[in-house]
Design a protein around this motif. Structure first.
Motif: not given
Length: 771
Positions: A215-217, A677-679, A701-702
């Motif tokens: 969705v984000l992509l 944001v995706i990671l 890590v986020a």
């Protein structure tokens, strides 16, 4: 013919050309031609290799271990292994908690059933050292209220073999057995249940992360076709890494926790690299290049950056190989494999797919469905590039604002990051135990009952192994000597086996305070320093912790040195400056402060524990900060390389320092933010794990990734580069010449002759208004 004084503007020539139109040095030119000339063959080979990876990596989780926190060469490890050989009953890893209810453990019917359980367990293949309250009468094996007692045993063998034995015998003992209720616990049961939960949580994390990532992509690219490309690269990297890990398990131990890193980095980095490659490809299409030429230019420019970024991340993860604990080494195996495979897929499969897709990379444009009129073909091509960076102008204006107030932004941002990291000064290190598991886990329930209802802390005793000939008087004198040490509550033993040179004995020593508290750690040092007429070695939870801290402390400078030195070298090769590499290392370190502060404030001190669903133990497992540093530092460098490569490309073209910084942020600010944001979504999905260490890794890590992308790259980098000014690009003459010969740049175009030295007035003005 007159000599050309200045290189042509980048827009007027192939970005892959060097001075005077000569092809720039581009590693892998033959490979670029192969990928673009035979895209179908490339994809077919990749499909076959991926299918083989699925087959080779099947069942890898079942071959992994859930331990690996101890130093294999430490004194505590040696003592544990010797005790397992000589006194199996002294190191039980399986506990049967027998609950007799109101009848009490001394009831004749309860005692008879418990003895039958003990006899059956003794006869089981692979089980040794069986003892129970009903056979030994030990008060330590009976609860204080008399309703529960313990049958203790040891399942011999390596972790995987011992787990198979546990799976085989557990159904025959677990549950209601006549007048008693039996529950299985102990160290082996804890590790086995942790391994099972991690594999279940990993599957759930993938089911959460994949659709959200898609969705984000789609939101980033607009095109559903373009959005699927990064996911494909990530899946190939994950499957390939599982196959690599499956091969490594044939030669050494690998931690099951490493699978979480495989998923997170496989998706995260593949998406980063694919975003960067597809973005550059669409730029070239928008500039009028045909798909083949656009791919070739993309590989010569963005491809270099992706390869460079992969090397920096791999080096950060490879630093964990210097540590002896296989828990840390496992993350190096998984991390190096997944980073290199993600980069390889992004530089082979992705270009081949782009050649075949051509302009159809923008097919199924969901944004276009919302527009009132379809754009003309040329306008659509230009819009394709604009969609990748809809806020480019905004990023450029933000960079200009930050640089106009550079001292204010630099000081305030640095102070804020340092403030967020202050809780880490109060960090306490410990070892992982059953409280890593959710409160409903069976093995944890058993350990909780033992902690709360039985005399003493069942996991808190230390064991002193004595080897060599000794008389009963010498054994007794040593017992009195260690009993008199400060902080020792009780000494049991010795239990003696053998005679003469083959004599072995052990003492059980109960220290004051928690099992791995400061008092227990001081007791380890006192026991090791005590005089004895024979060779002694100390083990137990506190001893393992002391040895682990020593091993990490001894090797940490080497790991940090490797990361820093290689990072300095790689960033110098990218930029040709000796100032920028130092800035990169310092700013990356600052980006991690919030993560470390949050780890202590949340997971050690217990803030938000109810919301996040974990039990705070008052300490942090020793290896976790090292792991989180290596992973987060590598990811920060990943984003740093993306930004610096575009700044350097523009500076080489224009010689305008501030303009290059604005251009770099305009072209990569939105890209880096989207990738971060995706990671972060992937890491948060990992952070939904029910195991505390995995939760800490994912959420920590986020946070580090988001802080790096949204604070450090947006505020600190432009403000610091403004403060250092043209000194940013300085390098001594010999190093500058070295970089001219061996350096790497995305543009392939050399810097102006006076770009790193000389009078500022001699720097030529920007070629044109870009970005």
């Amino acid at each position: 013919m007159s000599e050309v004084k200045n290189p042509a503007p980048a827009r007027d020539r192939d970005p892959g050309d060097g001075p005077a139109g000569r092809p720039a040095r581009a590693p892998g030119g033959g490979w670029t031609r192969f990928v673009t000339a035979r895209p179908r063959l490339t994809l077919l080979v990749a499909l076959v290799l991926t299918a083989l990876a699925v087959f080779a990596g099947g069942g890898v989780g079942d071959r992994m271990g859930s331990g690996g926190w101890e130093d294999p060469s430490a004194e505590s490890t040696y003592a544990t292994e010797a005790l397992e050989r000589e006194f199996p009953g002294s190191q039980p890893n399986l506990l049967l908690l027998v609950d007799a209810g109101k009848a009490g453990v001394d009831d004749p019917a309860v005692a008879a059933e418990a003895r039958r359980l003990t006899e059956r367990l003794t006869a089981e293949p692979g089980v040794e050292g069986v003892g129970s309250y009903w056979t030994t009468g030990s008060p330590a094996l009976r609860s204080e209220d008399g309703t529960q007692a313990v049958v203790a045993a040891r399942i011999a063998g390596e972790e995987k073999a011992a787990g198979e034995v546990l799976d085989r015998i557990a159904p025959s003992y677990q549950g209601t057995r006549g007048p008693v209720e039996v529950t299985l616990g102990g160290g082996l049961a804890v590790r086995h249940e942790m391994q099972t939960i991690i594999q279940e949580d990993l599957l759930r994390a993938e089911l959460i992360a994949l659709p959200l990532t898609l969705v984000l992509l789609v939101m980033v690219f607009g095109s559903a076709v373009a959005a699927l490309l990064p996911l494909g690269v990530g899946i190939v990297a994950i499957l390939g890494t599982n196959a690599v890990l499956r091969g490594i398990t044939e030669f050494t131990d690998v931690s099951v926790f490493a699978q979480n890193l495989t998923t997170a980095l496989g998706l995260g980095l593949a998406i980063d690299y694919a975003l960067f490659v597809v973005r550059r490809y669409r730029e070239e299409l928008a500039a009028g290049a045909d798909p083949g030429a656009a791919v070739r230019t993309t590989l010569r420019t963005a491809g270099r950056t992706v390869l460079f970024s992969a090397l920096t991340v791999a080096v950060s993860l490879a630093a964990m190989l210097v540590f002896p604990q296989y828990f840390l080494r496992s993350f190096a195996y998984a991390g190096i494999a997944v980073v290199l495979l993600a980069a390889a897929a992004a530089l082979t499969l992705l270009p081949a797919a782009l050649v075949l897709l051509g302009h159809r990379v923008d097919a199924l444009d969901l944004r276009r469905l919302l527009r009132r009129r379809a754009a003309a073909k040329d306008a659509a091509a230009k819009d394709a590039a604009a969609k990748d960076a809809p806020t480019g102008a905004g990023w450029s204006r933000a960079a200009g604002l930050v640089m106009r107030r550079a001292p204010v932004f630099a000081v305030l941002t640095t102070a804020g990051l340092v403030l967020l990291g202050l809780p880490f000064l109060g960090v306490e290190f410990g070892t992982a135990d059953d409280r890593q598991l959710p409160a409903t886990a069976t093995s944890r329930i058993v350990q909780e009952e033992l902690r709360e209802g039985f005399p003493g802390d069942p996991g808190g005793s230390l064991t002193v192994l004595a080897q060599g000939p000794a008389t009963p008087a010498e054994y007794g004198a040593y017992r009195e000597r260690i009993a008199a040490l400060d902080g020792i509550v009780r000494v049991d033993g010795p239990v003696v086996s053998g005679t003469g040179a083959d004599a072995h004995a052990y003492y059980s020593v109960v220290p004051e305070g928690p099992a791995v508290g400061s008092g227990a750690q001081r007791a380890v040092g006192a026991l090791r320093a005590a005089d004895a007429p024979f060779d002694t070695s100390v083990t137990g939870q506190a001893a393992v912790l002391v040895d682990s801290k020593d091993a990490i402390g001894e090797r940490l400078p080497w790991a940090a040195g490797i990361i820093v030195l290689v990072t300095l070298l790689l960033v110098f090769l990218l930029t040709g400056s000796v100032v920028i590499p130092v800035q990169a290392v310092v700013l990356n370190a600052l980006s991690l402060t919030a993560m470390f502060g949050a780890v202590v404030w949340v997971f050690q001190d217990g803030h938000l524990s109810g919301l996040l669903g974990f039990t705070a133990t008052g300490d942090i497992e020793t290896t976790l900060p090292v792991l989180m540093f290596c992973v987060a530092f590598g990811l920060s460098m990943d984003y740093g390389v993306f930004l610096l490569s575009r700044i350097k490309e523009e500076y080489d073209t224009t010689g305008d320092h501030e303009g290059a910084v604005r251009f770099g942020l305009a072209r990569t600010g939105g890209l880096i933010t989207a990738a971060a944001v995706i990671l972060a979504v992937v890491m948060v999905a990992i952070g939904t794990s029910r195991v505390t260490n995995t939760k800490m890794l994912g959420l920590g890590v986020a946070l580090a990734v988001l802080m790096d992308a949204m604070v450090v790259r947006s505020l600190l980098v432009p403000s610091v580069m403004k403060l250092t000014g043209r000194l940013t690009w300085w390098a001594p003459g010999p190093l500058r010449r070295f970089h001219d010969r061996l350096g790497i740049s995305e543009s392939g175009t050399p810097a102006p002759p006076d770009a790193t030295a000389g009078d500022p007035e001699e720097i030529r003005e920007p070629v044109g208004a870009r970005g």
